[in-house]
Design an enzyme around this catalytic site. Structure first.
Site, PDB file in Angstrom:
ATOM      1  N   ARG A   1      33.037  11.462  23.288  1.00 52.78           N
ATOM      2  CA  ARG A   1      33.901  12.617  23.109  1.00 52.78           C
ATOM      3  C   ARG A   1      33.084  13.883  22.874  1.00 52.78           C
ATOM      4  O   ARG A   1      33.351  14.940  23.443  1.00 52.78           O
ATOM      5  CB  ARG A   1      34.870  12.395  21.933  1.00 52.78           C
ATOM      6  CG  ARG A   1      36.007  11.429  22.198  1.00 52.78           C
ATOM      7  CD  ARG A   1      35.562   9.997  22.430  1.00 52.78           C
ATOM      8  NE  ARG A   1      34.857   9.386  21.322  1.00 52.78           N
ATOM      9  CZ  ARG A   1      34.084   8.313  21.409  1.00 52.78           C
ATOM     10  NH1 ARG A   1      33.880   7.714  22.570  1.00 52.78           N
ATOM     11  NH2 ARG A   1      33.474   7.807  20.358  1.00 52.78           N
TER      12      ARG A   1
ATOM     13  N   CYS B   1      39.426   8.006  15.303  1.00 48.73           N
ATOM     14  CA  CYS B   1      38.317   8.841  15.785  1.00 48.73           C
ATOM     15  C   CYS B   1      38.728  10.296  15.618  1.00 48.73           C
ATOM     16  O   CYS B   1      39.729  10.729  16.203  1.00 48.73           O
ATOM     17  CB  CYS B   1      38.016   8.563  17.255  1.00 48.73           C
ATOM     18  SG  CYS B   1      36.711   9.646  17.938  1.00 48.73           S
TER      19      CYS B   1
ATOM     20  N   LYS C   1      26.182   4.103  14.712  1.00 48.02           N
ATOM     21  CA  LYS C   1      26.475   3.635  16.071  1.00 48.02           C
ATOM     22  C   LYS C   1      25.355   2.750  16.614  1.00 48.02           C
ATOM     23  O   LYS C   1      25.590   1.847  17.415  1.00 48.02           O
ATOM     24  CB  LYS C   1      26.704   4.821  17.029  1.00 48.02           C
ATOM     25  CG  LYS C   1      28.084   5.469  16.857  1.00 48.02           C
ATOM     26  CD  LYS C   1      28.321   6.515  17.942  1.00 48.02           C
ATOM     27  CE  LYS C   1      29.489   7.433  17.628  1.00 48.02           C
ATOM     28  NZ  LYS C   1      30.804   6.778  17.756  1.00 48.02           N
TER      29      LYS C   1
ATOM     30  N   THR D   1      31.193  14.931  13.662  1.00 47.47           N
ATOM     31  CA  THR D   1      30.281  15.116  14.795  1.00 47.47           C
ATOM     32  C   THR D   1      30.226  16.600  15.159  1.00 47.47           C
ATOM     33  O   THR D   1      31.099  17.380  14.763  1.00 47.47           O
ATOM     34  CB  THR D   1      30.794  14.359  16.035  1.00 47.47           C
ATOM     35  OG1 THR D   1      32.063  14.918  16.407  1.00 47.47           O
ATOM     36  CG2 THR D   1      30.936  12.873  15.780  1.00 47.47           C
TER      37      THR D   1
ATOM     38  N   THR E   1      36.954  13.005  16.498  1.00 47.81           N
ATOM     39  CA  THR E   1      36.592  13.861  17.635  1.00 47.81           C
ATOM     40  C   THR E   1      37.645  13.759  18.731  1.00 47.81           C
ATOM     41  O   THR E   1      37.963  14.743  19.404  1.00 47.81           O
ATOM     42  CB  THR E   1      35.196  13.488  18.173  1.00 47.81           C
ATOM     43  OG1 THR E   1      34.311  13.298  17.066  1.00 47.81           O
ATOM     44  CG2 THR E   1      34.651  14.578  19.055  1.00 47.81           C
TER      45      THR E   1
ATOM     46  N   CYS F   1      34.635  11.853  10.210  1.00 46.29           N
ATOM     47  CA  CYS F   1      34.135  11.043  11.314  1.00 46.29           C
ATOM     48  C   CYS F   1      34.271   9.609  10.855  1.00 46.29           C
ATOM     49  O   CYS F   1      33.888   9.262   9.734  1.00 46.29           O
ATOM     50  CB  CYS F   1      32.678  11.358  11.642  1.00 46.29           C
ATOM     51  SG  CYS F   1      31.990  10.205  12.870  1.00 46.29           S
TER      52      CYS F   1
END
Lengths: 242, 242
Positions: free
Chosen positions: B51, B86, B168, B128, B88, B197
């Site tokens: 994203r 999520c 991640k 992010t 984002t 986030c």
């Protein structure tokens, strides 16, 4: 990426076991970024009738219709392989395999095969009364030449209590009862203890003689879907090196 | 049971955040047996394009087509409410709301509202670069009368590193960097730190001034689907008592 398959998880039996299985799959897939993971679709229908109640005749409410509906939904949505994180549900394996065109991983066969490949010869099986009654582990282990030891009635009542009164009910303290169960089974000369119920890993201790059906299913799911397994210990992996 | 709704989770962004969100929903639903849980369907498509890369113009590969396909699949499969773990992805909230007839929970609005109801007046937002750039939290917090503090460039690079290089990528040690980030934001006079986030809760510490967007989304998902929330602390619940 082209060889990757989509994993369908037919879950909800119970929900926390599905969480644990999904966590296993994600944590055990080698990934430097999101896209290294396996595409996954999960159903966690909490209202699937209790498998053990049906198998023991305590309830006439079969879980099968909802399970086949979920399996079809997963396949329709693009699942290439279906995993079912529930050992008792394995009773319905033939019907589930028949209702979809994609492979349905057999948790009992995969786990028994793992135990045999590890060289164990006398395996204790812990599971719900339903799982023990249908004798799936006993039959498959027998066919592989591994002697299968089932708990006596008193120990089985402890296993049932850990599964239903502790894990499914969200009550703390199941670990101590699990330790007592494990001690009894190892005292009977078993060289391996199979966690044949997907709720048991949530109270189990780390011991290389303990084989977790949920971990075996996660490993096989990752491999079948083209992911790279990671973080499994050496003893576990030795089952797949031959 | 008749009033219960099915929760659809549009996940995979990233996969471990989806695991964590699903765990939150299951662990925070009061349940004495499987059937007390909420029916849930989850998609975790690992190949949804990043994203942030799209929003920052680093990639022309929009995540929207796969997200709308998943949202439609969830609704077709019976989801009554859709949650997207999520922050984002919230950039695409209008398009996602438009593509299905069922409600799509807005993680940013729910979290900002929670912060306002808790009486915080100066909230730091961690997310992010994509989340910060689209300014979703800043705008919604502003509209609710809460001052929003964004990290300076150096601190943002630490946040980005924790999310991408640690969580991640499955690397350990992100906790120490998170602590440094939190210290800097509280030093700037913030009375609240928003984990904006869904990877950040995996490295965060327990602190009543830290508001986790994933926990807020879980609470709202449980309530919207007719489950009984449990295990949230008193400060958290105070947001919903007015």
């Amino acid at each position: 990426m082209g060889d990757k398959k989509t994993l369908g998880i037919l879950g909800g039996m119970g929900p926390m076991a599905t969480v644990q299985f999904y966590r296993n799959v994600v944590a055990h897939t080698l990934a430097a970024r999101d896209s290294d993971h396996i595409n996954t679709i999960i159903t966690s229908r909490a209202d699937i009738p209790d498998r053990t109640d049906f198998i023991l005749g305590k309830s006439g409410d079969s879980p099968l219709p909802k399970m086949t509906a979920d399996a079809k939904m997963l396949a329709d949505a693009g699942a290439d392989v279906i995993a079912i994180p529930c050992n008792t549900a394995r009773y319905f394996q033939p019907e589930l395999e028949a209702c979809v065109r994609v492979p349905v991983l057999d948790i009992v066969r995969e786990t028994a095969n793992h135990v045999m490949q590890r060289g164990f010869s006398r395996a204790a099986i812990l599971g719900t009364e339903g799982t023990i009654k249908i004798g799936a582990y006993r039959r498959v282990l027998d066919s592989l030449g591994v002697f299968c030891v089932e708990p006596d009635a008193d120990t089985q009542s402890l296993v049932t209590s850990v599964i239903y009164d502790y894990v499914k009910a969200g009550l703390a303290g199941g670990e101590a009862i699990f330790e007592e169960i494990a001690r009894r089974m190892f005292d009977r000369g078993c060289d391996c203890l199979i966690l044949g119920c997907t709720e048991l890993p949530l109270v189990s201790t780390a011991d290389s003689r303990i084989v977790d059906s949920l971990e075996v299913l996660a490993y096989r799911s990752i491999v079948m879907c083209g992911g790279t397994p990671t973080g499994f210990d050496k003893e576990f992996l030795s089952a797949y090196e031959k």
